[in-house]
Design an enzyme around this catalytic site. Structure first.
Site, PDB file in Angstrom:
ATOM      1  N   SER A   1     -44.946  26.594 -13.735  1.00 33.94           N
ATOM      2  CA  SER A   1     -45.214  27.436 -14.904  1.00 33.94           C
ATOM      3  C   SER A   1     -44.151  27.235 -15.976  1.00 33.94           C
ATOM      4  CB  SER A   1     -45.310  28.912 -14.510  1.00 33.94           C
ATOM      5  OG  SER A   1     -44.188  29.312 -13.773  1.00 33.94           O
ATOM      6  N   GLU A   2     -42.887  26.964 -15.568  1.00 35.09           N
ATOM      7  CA  GLU A   2     -41.831  26.635 -16.538  1.00 35.09           C
ATOM      8  C   GLU A   2     -40.803  25.690 -15.937  1.00 35.09           C
ATOM      9  OE1 GLU A   2     -43.229  30.687 -18.039  1.00 35.09           O
ATOM     10  OE2 GLU A   2     -42.265  30.181 -16.150  1.00 35.09           O
ATOM     11  N   VAL A   3     -40.157  24.952 -16.840  1.00 34.58           N
ATOM     12  CA  VAL A   3     -38.995  24.124 -16.533  1.00 34.58           C
ATOM     13  C   VAL A   3     -37.928  24.469 -17.564  1.00 34.58           C
ATOM     14  CG1 VAL A   3     -38.086  21.769 -16.360  1.00 34.58           C
ATOM     15  CG2 VAL A   3     -40.414  22.259 -15.582  1.00 34.58           C
TER      16      VAL A   3
END
Length: 306
Positions: A46-48
């Protein structure tokens, strides 16, 4: 530069292979915006997060957060997980990290406080939401029902109508009746696209945070978050949405002064149970602070070829 190091962690859990996955690039110097976006798309988490030296030396780092499709100004589990990773290092751009880390982000400066065990080892972190509660338009129940593929009669409006809420990143927030309704929810991408055209600015994606209260524990909530327009069909843990929901619920309490702890359980239906701990403080009728906290465990580390 032909390679760069990464670390992955599971956030909002004390058990490996649960919680929400996060990839952290602890030294992103030399990467272009395009490379950051490609790396985020490659992981498909979902995020980095990409960690850079701070512009103000009084802060710990500048942190950029990418989803698989875009950069976003703030998110909860990326901050908690990034603090956990940096808290385990001895050197962060020439400084030893203390127990409080300050991250420069598009939404503002995010302050994080490490959670350590008795041996001094970082086991998690808590963050303060970078912005006060802001409310956007109400969202009609028919739109929520179509987006989640549930019966419109299963949406509760006694406490609040479905509404766009934010403490740094906006979400449509809606309460549903019971765990059965929550379990049946399934995102309808076409309905999300229509909702996005109606309720979200061009630089944001319409995301939906559904929740229900546990009957015996009114401040223990179960939640699910869907953002199919951002290539995140479902998110196992969403700190920014949890913070917005906690602030919203506190703002609706009749007491003008309040200090309340809220637990949000998420990711159960995905097999990645997460626990998000909130503390919301309200004084003189206004929500003054929202703390979002949880545990983390390290999973992998490696090298990305560029």
């Amino acid at each position: 530069m032909d390679s760069i190091n990464y670390i992955t962690v599971d956030v909002f859990t004390g058990e490996r292979f649960s919680g929400n996955q996060l990839a952290v690039i602890p030294d992103a110097r030399g990467l272009s915006d395009a490379q950051m976006q490609l790396i985020a798309a490659e992981f498909r988490y979902s995020e980095v997060t990409f960690v850079l030296p701070p512009e103000d030396p009084a802060n710990t780092a500048r942190v950029r957060i990418y989803t698989p499709t875009m950069e976003i100004p703030f998110a909860g589990h990326p901050n908690v997980g990034t603090a956990f990773v940096l808290g385990g290092q001895t050197d962060v751009f020439g400084k030893a990290p203390g127990n409080v880390l300050r991250f420069e982000e598009k939404a503002g400066v995010v302050e994080t406080a490490l959670i350590r065990d008795d041996g001094g080892r970082a086991i998690g972190a808590g963050i303060l939401a970078p912005q006060p509660l802001s409310l956007g338009p109400q969202v009609d129940t028919d739109t929520i029902a179509r987006c989640a593929s549930i019966d419109v009669r299963a949406i509760r409006t006694e406490t609040h109508a479905p509404i766009i809420a934010s403490v740094g990143l906006p979400f449509a927030v809606a309460e549903v009746i019971g765990l059965e309704t929550l379990a049946r929810a399934c995102p309808n991408t076409a309905a999300f696209a229509e909702a996005g055209r109606r309720f979200s600015p061009e630089d944001e994606q319409f995301a939906l945070f559904l929740y229900t209260r546990l009957p015996d524990h009114p401040w223990h909530l179960r939640a699910r978050m869907f953002a199919p327009l951002d290539n995140v069909i479902e998110d196992p843990a969403t700190g920014s949405a949890s913070g917005a929901l906690g602030a919203l619920l506190a703002s609706l309490q009749p007491a003008s002064d309040l200090d309340i702890d809220i637990t949000i359980e998420q990711g159960v239906e995905m097999g990645r149970r997460s626990l998000i701990e909130l503390n919301v403080r309200k004084s003189d009728g206004l929500v003054r602070s929202v703390r979002i906290a949880g545990r983390c465990v390290a999973v992998m580390n490696g090298i990305i070829r560029l």
